[in-house]
Design a protein around this motif. Structure first.
Motif, PDB file in Angstrom:
ATOM      1  N   LEU A   3       0.814  -1.214   0.000  1.00  0.00           N
ATOM      2  CA  LEU A   3       0.000   0.000   0.000  1.00  0.00           C
ATOM      3  C   LEU A   3       0.847   1.264   0.000  1.00  0.00           C
ATOM      4  O   LEU A   3       0.379   2.322  -0.402  1.00  0.00           O
ATOM      5  N   THR A   4       2.086   1.150   0.474  1.00  0.00           N
ATOM      6  CA  THR A   4       2.925   2.347   0.589  1.00  0.00           C
ATOM      7  C   THR A   4       4.109   2.316  -0.375  1.00  0.00           C
ATOM      8  O   THR A   4       4.980   3.174  -0.307  1.00  0.00           O
ATOM      9  N   LEU A   5       4.135   1.329  -1.266  1.00  0.00           N
ATOM     10  CA  LEU A   5       5.213   1.192  -2.238  1.00  0.00           C
ATOM     11  C   LEU A   5       4.628   0.915  -3.615  1.00  0.00           C
ATOM     12  O   LEU A   5       3.530   0.393  -3.739  1.00  0.00           O
ATOM     13  N   LEU A  19       8.914   4.580  -2.925  1.00  0.00           N
ATOM     14  CA  LEU A  19       8.153   4.876  -1.714  1.00  0.00           C
ATOM     15  C   LEU A  19       6.992   5.791  -2.088  1.00  0.00           C
ATOM     16  O   LEU A  19       7.177   6.776  -2.813  1.00  0.00           O
ATOM     17  N   GLN A  20       5.798   5.485  -1.561  1.00  0.00           N
ATOM     18  CA  GLN A  20       4.616   6.249  -1.966  1.00  0.00           C
ATOM     19  C   GLN A  20       3.768   6.653  -0.768  1.00  0.00           C
ATOM     20  O   GLN A  20       2.699   6.100  -0.520  1.00  0.00           O
ATOM     21  N   ARG A  21       4.277   7.632  -0.014  1.00  0.00           N
ATOM     22  CA  ARG A  21       3.479   8.325   0.996  1.00  0.00           C
ATOM     23  C   ARG A  21       3.677   9.825   0.775  1.00  0.00           C
ATOM     24  O   ARG A  21       4.213  10.542   1.636  1.00  0.00           O
ATOM     25  N   ASN A  26       6.925  10.830   2.362  1.00  0.00           N
ATOM     26  CA  ASN A  26       7.461   9.465   2.471  1.00  0.00           C
ATOM     27  C   ASN A  26       8.040   9.151   3.839  1.00  0.00           C
ATOM     28  O   ASN A  26       8.999   8.370   3.956  1.00  0.00           O
ATOM     29  N   THR A  29       6.893   4.700   8.146  1.00  0.00           N
ATOM     30  CA  THR A  29       6.049   4.071   9.149  1.00  0.00           C
ATOM     31  C   THR A  29       6.429   2.602   9.300  1.00  0.00           C
ATOM     32  O   THR A  29       7.166   2.041   8.482  1.00  0.00           O
ATOM     33  N   GLN A  31       4.440   0.201   8.761  1.00  0.00           N
ATOM     34  CA  GLN A  31       3.876  -0.475   7.599  1.00  0.00           C
ATOM     35  C   GLN A  31       4.782  -0.341   6.389  1.00  0.00           C
ATOM     36  O   GLN A  31       5.059  -1.330   5.689  1.00  0.00           O
ATOM     37  N   LEU A  32       5.263   0.874   6.114  1.00  0.00           N
ATOM     38  CA  LEU A  32       6.121   1.079   4.949  1.00  0.00           C
ATOM     39  C   LEU A  32       7.396   0.246   5.058  1.00  0.00           C
ATOM     40  O   LEU A  32       7.787  -0.437   4.096  1.00  0.00           O
ATOM     41  N   GLU A  35       6.612  -3.413   4.473  1.00  0.00           N
ATOM     42  CA  GLU A  35       6.391  -3.715   3.062  1.00  0.00           C
ATOM     43  C   GLU A  35       7.700  -3.674   2.282  1.00  0.00           C
ATOM     44  O   GLU A  35       7.926  -4.499   1.375  1.00  0.00           O
ATOM     45  N   ASP A  66       8.026   8.565  10.861  1.00  0.00           N
ATOM     46  CA  ASP A  66       6.728   9.214  11.027  1.00  0.00           C
ATOM     47  C   ASP A  66       6.601   9.667  12.483  1.00  0.00           C
ATOM     48  O   ASP A  66       6.501   8.854  13.399  1.00  0.00           O
TER      49      ASP A  66
END
Length: 257
Positions: A3-5, A19-21, A26, A29, A31-32, A35, A66
């Motif tokens: 979800l974040t990549l 990286l996609q936040r 970016n 987190t 989660q990131l 992943e 974060d």
């Protein structure tokens, strides 16, 4: 599906992880990082992946941990941080890892970039360890890798003041290998990854291992490791193919054997 990549498979043999936040520059987190660790584990076990490029957005590679998530963790949570396993995956990754950095690479973002074997930076990149401004210090290798990369004086200045350095300063200090125009950063990193991906996989792996060992061992021990790796490679089919290809004036067809 992460979800974040974003993950792209680029022939021949290269994975591009983005990286996609963007809403949080970016910021890293749990989660990131989890992943990212999963994708690197997948790349590690994939015989068709020979090099990996990690990048962020035009504004930020990664602007650190974060802070909102950090504020929610108490001391017990910090000591039992699941992100540590993700950082260990980065440390153990044995295939070539290239960071394409534009914009901010701060705190955990700078530490993430330093896990890469090669860093390509855009002119607008900024590298820093600003944790001191929060009353803490780098905790994912920032003090150890930074000092080895840029030397004692620059590392002390960056960590104790929290002030970032420019891409050109990073290059002069040895943190970055090349500086490009920002629009060409990822392209240049992919070009290098493609070049590495055409080489003999066993030779690449052992050469990386020997170079990393040189950072934390004495010269005599490093030379022993180098000689051992060189001897191992002398008995491979890829070594024979490389010599034949040179003699026949053609591109070698390496198989990893």
């Amino acid at each position: 599906m992460p979800l974040t990549l974003a993950v792209e498979f680029i022939e021949p043999g290269v994975r591009l992880i983005t990286l996609q936040r963007p809403q949080a520059l970016n910021a890293l987190t749990t989660q990131l990082l989890g992943e990212l660790a999963d994708e690197l584990n997948a790349a590690q076990s994939d015989h068709n992946t020979h090099a990996v490029v990690i990048t962020g957005s035009a504004k930020a590679f990664a602007a650190g941990a974060d802070i909102n998530e950090m504020a929610e963790r108490n001391l017990v949570g910090i000591l039992d941080d699941p992100r540590q396993a993700s950082w260990q995956t980065l440390t153990r990754f044995s295939k070539p890892l290239i960071a394409a950095v534009n914009g901010f690479a701060l705190g955990g973002g700078c530490e993430l970039a330093m896990h890469a074997d090669i860093i390509i930076a855009g002119e607008d990149a900024r590298f820093g360890q600003p944790e001191i401004n929060l009353g803490i210090m780098p905790g994912a290798g920032g003090t150890q890798r930074l000092l080895r990369a840029v030397g004692k004086s620059m590392a002390m200045q960056m960590v104790l003041t929290g002030e970032p350095i420019s891409a050109r300063q990073a290059q002069r200090s040895g943190l970055v290998s090349e500086v490009t125009q920002p629009e060409f950063t990822v392209e240049r990193a992919l070009h290098i990854a493609h070049s590495i991906a055409t080489k003999a996989p066993l030779a690449v792996r052992l050469a990386k291992e020997a170079l990393l060992k040189a950072m934390d061992t004495d010269l005599a021990s490093g030379l022993r490791l180098e000689r051992h790796a060189f001897t191992l490679l002398a008995g491979t089919r890829d070594r024979d193919e490389g010599i034949r290809a040179f003699q026949e004036k053609r591109r070698p067809a390496f198989t990893g054997e």
